[in-house]
Design a protein around this motif. Structure first.
Motif, PDB file in Angstrom:
ATOM      1  N   PHE A   1      -7.765  61.363  18.787  1.00 21.18           N
ATOM      2  CA  PHE A   1      -7.932  61.895  17.418  1.00 21.18           C
ATOM      3  C   PHE A   1      -8.536  63.331  17.391  1.00 21.18           C
ATOM      4  N   ALA A   2      -9.323  63.637  18.370  1.00 23.84           N
ATOM      5  CA  ALA A   2      -9.976  64.838  18.279  1.00 23.84           C
ATOM      6  C   ALA A   2      -8.875  65.964  18.521  1.00 23.84           C
TER       7      ALA A   2
ATOM      8  N   ARG B   1      -5.902  71.403  12.494  1.00 26.17           N
ATOM      9  CA  ARG B   1      -6.747  72.431  11.798  1.00 26.17           C
ATOM     10  C   ARG B   1      -6.062  73.776  12.279  1.00 26.17           C
TER      11      ARG B   1
ATOM     12  N   ALA C   1      -7.599  68.849  16.008  1.00 28.50           N
ATOM     13  CA  ALA C   1      -7.823  70.115  16.463  1.00 28.50           C
ATOM     14  C   ALA C   1      -6.441  70.920  16.061  1.00 28.50           C
TER      15      ALA C   1
ATOM     16  N   ASP D   1     -10.494  60.555  21.686  1.00 28.90           N
ATOM     17  CA  ASP D   1     -10.045  61.858  22.246  1.00 28.90           C
ATOM     18  C   ASP D   1      -8.655  62.179  21.586  1.00 28.90           C
TER      19      ASP D   1
ATOM     20  N   PRO E   1     -12.499  71.336  18.330  1.00 33.60           N
ATOM     21  CA  PRO E   1     -12.900  70.521  19.218  1.00 33.60           C
ATOM     22  C   PRO E   1     -12.040  70.268  20.325  1.00 33.60           C
TER      23      PRO E   1
ATOM     24  N   ALA F   1     -12.554  63.203  10.255  1.00 30.94           N
ATOM     25  CA  ALA F   1     -13.015  64.536  10.422  1.00 30.94           C
ATOM     26  C   ALA F   1     -12.591  65.379   8.747  1.00 30.94           C
TER      27      ALA F   1
ATOM     28  N   VAL G   1     -16.087  66.128  15.613  1.00 29.57           N
ATOM     29  CA  VAL G   1     -14.993  66.701  15.272  1.00 29.57           C
ATOM     30  C   VAL G   1     -14.943  67.346  14.235  1.00 29.57           C
ATOM     31  N   SER G   2     -15.723  67.130  13.223  1.00 31.84           N
ATOM     32  CA  SER G   2     -16.018  67.915  11.954  1.00 31.84           C
ATOM     33  C   SER G   2     -16.831  69.028  11.910  1.00 31.84           C
TER      34      SER G   2
END
Lengths: 355, 564
Positions: B527-528, B535, B532, B525, A68, B161, A62-63
């Motif tokens: 969370f990802a 961001r 994303a 999933d 992602p 993250a 993720v990071s």
């Protein structure tokens, strides 16, 4: 309306074809499981390592990645798992070379053949239904057809969403056995139903029971695999020798199996609850009492309790893992008992086993 | 019971949990069941408290649950007195004279009405209430509370993250807050963090499910106190009125006043049955239809209705079900004194055959009492093997009776009640055995009279039920399914966004995620995906490695900022 004999015969032919396809699918899954992704030297990581490895890998994915995505996360998890999960799946991941590629093709072929069997079985059920002008689940033969169909459907649906080809062997084994039993022992010619079964509640109640039982069966397959894999993982971690190593090695991580099993049970449990309730409502219409402790009702209730116990056990310290898995197996045992023993040997108001 | 136990350690970040646990008024699914407090003395209060904690513990609830399942097993295997196969209980006693009385003493012929079965489910429901009610209260509080404060080190949460952005801290947090709000998170903005939580519906569903179980028990209690249930056999053109005297059998709860049953009545005008012809199911019924005219009370106009299997007649909370059907042969009997009797007596179906058995008793016949015992054959034929008359189909295509006619003492005068369906032949003399078709008349010997088989009528058996508890149960089980879906589908999760500024005007964004109820997986999933999306609204700084913490000055004043 009279029974359409031609359609009834077509149904019998289709189911015979379906069984053949499923048996081939079973064979393919078995070859895939036995020889697939077992390149010499590719050691299976101990589950404890994988569990620890996964979290940082996830976070890293993720990071680290600029955008992602689901696939990124999945492949990151797969990498953390040593590539096992996806390598044994639909072929998302970097495949092995030579032998592994061949067995993977066999695995894909097994899926295709299973899909053909599934279509044949769908045709068999539909033609039986049109032959008798009703939902074709009025006796043990028809119920077995519908139940195995639900199992294979659940398996294919899970397969479309997750890389779980490894479940194939353990799902197709009971499916092929049950269908064989249905055709050889439970078979009854197509016929209309007694008036007590003339109700749309037949469609609602039995359909729900069929779907729930079918998915319970898939969950049970995953649970059996979990117990084998978990025992293997424990023994290898403790440095003890394990019998049936070959069988155990083809299993994926116990955690993944446990989660797949839980998903199946958590999906099926509300449906089973609904099936029991729908049955009670129908009983109220048909017999005047929504609950009479008829043996079939009693055993449906017992099944419900055992799976409720499973869901609680899984969330209880000291019960999760193996103990919860045993409870899940007990749950399916009660379904089997209800279907075979209660239908055949214990008389009650659900007396339409038809054999 | 509570979906989650007292103590679960599944995620290795102890700090995150200790953080959560410092928020005393917002316990989540965990930490609701405490161990019994120990060692404060041996007073009765202490003992009682220990007993209460033990009873309401998850372990006890699980054991009670399995005991309930286990206790149901004999009820499904042995015949049950209250059940549909109650007639098999005496048979079982005859077949197993030694063991049956013992099983009887243990209540195994009435499992679901036995005290020990009731003890198990009452204990279970007390345990359930003791767990669920306090939890509901806590959940109500939790739903009004703000999301828990962020742990000090968000990056050490199980999922995390981080990236660096050129946006300043306030803007970053503002965007994060808006983003999470749009995703239906409950959010709380502080100076340096956004705290967010979502998935309260899980616990709500869980509690609704368990509370509904308590309501089901309440509905069952209403049923057992206020319901009544009876059976009545009604001949064609005969009327039934809802009074105790018109029932063949009537059972009712202790709070039912049988003198004040709903005043409906109905008349069976005619009965239709169709049957399966040929095949392995030859003679199985395809349909049963009882055509009735009915009135909700004596003043109301009569209405027509067809009662069939699965389609009861409902009035005033009472349902009238069609449960059986048969024939009543019509005999016209003239006794020796010339008096005539018109008898239309229901004959009962015999299991496994297409014939109906019954008796006719004429205690007033002169010079001697007369009795008729035998069978009604709707489709009479002759068994080729035995030459005996049999019925080969249940429809009245070729009706006949096969009867024995008796004279003598019917045995009714000694005061001992007799079944109307059996004839005590001990003091009777068989006059003749005959096969009769409609219109046939036979003259009895010794001037005892004549018997004419005039024809037949049909009858229908009805079950009449009044159960005010069932609506309660239906509503409760509907909520059960709904609650179950939410408690199994929704996952409770928390998300924290921490933004720390560096002197260069850049901001380190750290996102951490935690779930404790993710049994089926999938939070990683989600969370990802969330990160994303986040961001894209808080753009990373070009040219800076996302994980390069050294790019940011660790301002201790910022990090020690209380996040409240």
């Amino acid at each position: 309306m009279p029974v359409d004999v031609g359609l009834a015969k077509l149904s019998n032919d289709l189911i015979a074809g379906g069984i053949v396809a499923y048996a081939l699918g079973f064979l393919g899954f078995a070859i895939d499981a036995a020889y697939g992704n077992h390149a010499p030297g590719a050691a299976k990581p101990a589950p404890a390592d994988a569990a620890v490895a996964r979290v940082p890998a996830m976070a890293g994915a993720v990071s680290g990645a600029p955008t992602p995505t689901h696939a990124d996360a999945a492949s990151a998890a797969a990498l953390a798992d040593g590539g096992r999960t996806s390598a044994s799946g639909l072929g998302l991941a970097r495949g092995g070379s030579g032998n592994a590629g061949f067995t993977r093709r066999i695995g894909i072929a097994a899926i295709a053949v299973t899909l053909i069997g599934w279509l044949l079985q769908a045709g068999a059920i539909a033609s039986r239904g049109f032959a008798v002008h009703r939902m074709p689940w009025g006796n043990m033969y028809e119920f077995t057809l519908a139940l195995t169909f639900a199992s294979v459907t659940a398996f294919l649906v899970i397969l479309a969403r997750q890389p779980v080809r490894y479940l194939g062997v353990f799902v197709m084994t009971p499916v092929v056995l049950a269908l064989g039993l249905a055709v050889l022992v439970l078979y009854v010619p197509a016929a209309p139903l007694m008036p007590a079964l003339h109700s749309y509640w037949l469609a609602i109640h039995v359909t729900a029971a069929v779907i729930a039982s079918g998915v319970f069966m898939v969950g049970t397959a995953a649970t059996v695999m979990f117990l084998v894999a978990e025992r293997y993982a424990m023994a290898t971690a403790a440095g003890k020798p394990v019998r049936f190593t070959a069988l155990a090695r083809m299993m994926p991580e116990p955690d993944a199996l446990d989660r797949t099993a839980y998903r199946a049970f958590a999906f099926a449990f509300p449906i089973w609850t609904f099936a029991v309730i729908a049955g009670a409502i129908w009983a109220e219409y048909a017999w005047g009492h929504y609950w009479q402790w008829d043996p079939k009702e009693t055993w449906a209730f017992i099944t419900w309790i055992v799976y409720a116990g499973y869901l609680h056990a899984r969330a209880t310290a000291g019960w999760r893992g193996r103990n919860a898995a045993y409870v899940a197996l007990l749950g399916f045992a009660t379904i089997i008992f209800n279907f075979f023993i209660v239908n055949v040997f214990i008389s009650g108001m659900h007396s339409y086993a038809g054999i | 019971m509570s979906e989650t136990p007292a103590r679960v350690e599944e995620v290795p970040t102890a700090e995150a949990f200790s953080k959560l646990d410092t928020v005393p008024d917002t316990p989540d699914e965990l930490g609701t069941r405490q161990r019994a407090p120990r060692g404060t003395g041996d007073s009765i209060v202490h003992w009682l408290r220990w007993a209460w904690y033990t009873l309401t513990s998850m372990r006890t609830a699980l054991i009670l649950l399995f005991l309930l399942a286990l206790a149901s097993v004999p009820g499904s295997i042995l015949p049950q007195r209250g059940g549909t196969d109650s007639f098999k209980v005496p048979e079982f006693y005859n077949a197993h004279p030694t063991i049956a009385p013992w099983l009887g003493h243990l209540g195994l012929f009435n499992v679901f009405g036995s005290p020990w079965f009731a003890a198990i489910y009452l204990l279970l429901f007390i345990s359930l209430a003791g767990c669920v009610l306090p939890r509901s209260k806590r959940h109500l509080t939790a739903m009004r509370a703000r999301p828990p404060a962020a742990p000090r080190n968000v990056s050490r949460l199980p999922l995390s993250a981080s990236w660096v952005t050129s946006d300043d801290r306030d803007l970053t947090l503002e965007r994060a807050s808006e983003f999470l709000k749009a995703k239906h998170f409950r959010t709380d903005r502080t100076t340096s963090t956004v705290n967010a939580e979502k998935g309260y519906l899980r616990e709500t569903g869980n509690l609704v499910f368990h509370l509904s179980l308590l309501v089901v028990l309440f509905g069952i209690a209403i049923t057992s106190f206020y319901s009544y249930s009876g059976t009545a056999l009604v001949k064609e053109s005969q009327a039934f009125t809802d009074t105790a005297i018109d029932y063949d059998s009537l059972s009712h709860g202790p709070l039912v006043d049988v003198a004040k049953l709903p005043p409906f009545s109905f008349t069976l005008n005619s009965f239709d049955a169709t049957y399966q012809h040929g095949g392995s199911a030859n003679g199985d019924a395809n349909s049963f239809d009882a055509h009735v005219s009915w009135q909700p009370n004596l003043q109301a106009p009569a209405r027509d209705k067809t009662i069939s299997v699965n389609h009861p007649l409902s009035t005033q909370g009472t349902n009238i079900y069609l449960t059986g059907h048969g024939y009543s042969p019509h005999f016209v009997i003239r006794d020796g004194s010339g008096r005539s009797y018109d008898e239309i007596t229901p004959f009962l179906p015999q299991q496994g055959t297409f014939q109906y058995q019954g008796v006719v008793k004429l205690p007033d016949a002169k010079p001697s009492q007369l009795g008729i015992s035998g069978f009604f054959l709707p489709t009479a034929s002759v068994d080729p093997a035995t030459n005996a008359p049999v019925s080969i189909f249940p429809a009245a295509d070729n009706p006949a009776v096969v009867i024995g006619i008796y004279s003598g003492d019917l045995g009714l005068d000694n005061g001992i009640p007799q079944s109307v369906y059996t004839l005590d032949t001990s003091k009777l003399k068989l006059l003749t055995s005959v096969v009769m078709h409609p219109g046939d008349t036979i003259t009895l010997p010794d001037g005892l009279g004549t018997v004419t088989f005039a024809g037949y009528q049909q009858w229908a058996a009805f079950q009449i039920n009044h159960d005010p508890g069932k609506q309660v149960v239906l509503v409760a089980v509907s909520f059960m399914v709904l609650g179950l879906l939410f408690s199994l589908r929704v996952r409770r999760r928390r998300l924290w966004v921490r933004a720390s500024a560096d002197p260069a005007g850049r901001t380190l964004v750290e996102v951490g995620g935690l779930t404790r109820t993710d049994a089926s997986g999938g939070f990683d999933d989600e969370f990802a995906r969330l990160v994303a999306a986040l961001r894209s609204s808080i753009a990373p700084l070009a040219g800076v490695d996302a994980d390069d913490r050294s790019a940011v000055v660790n301002d201790s004043a910022v990090l020690n900022d209380r996040e409240d």
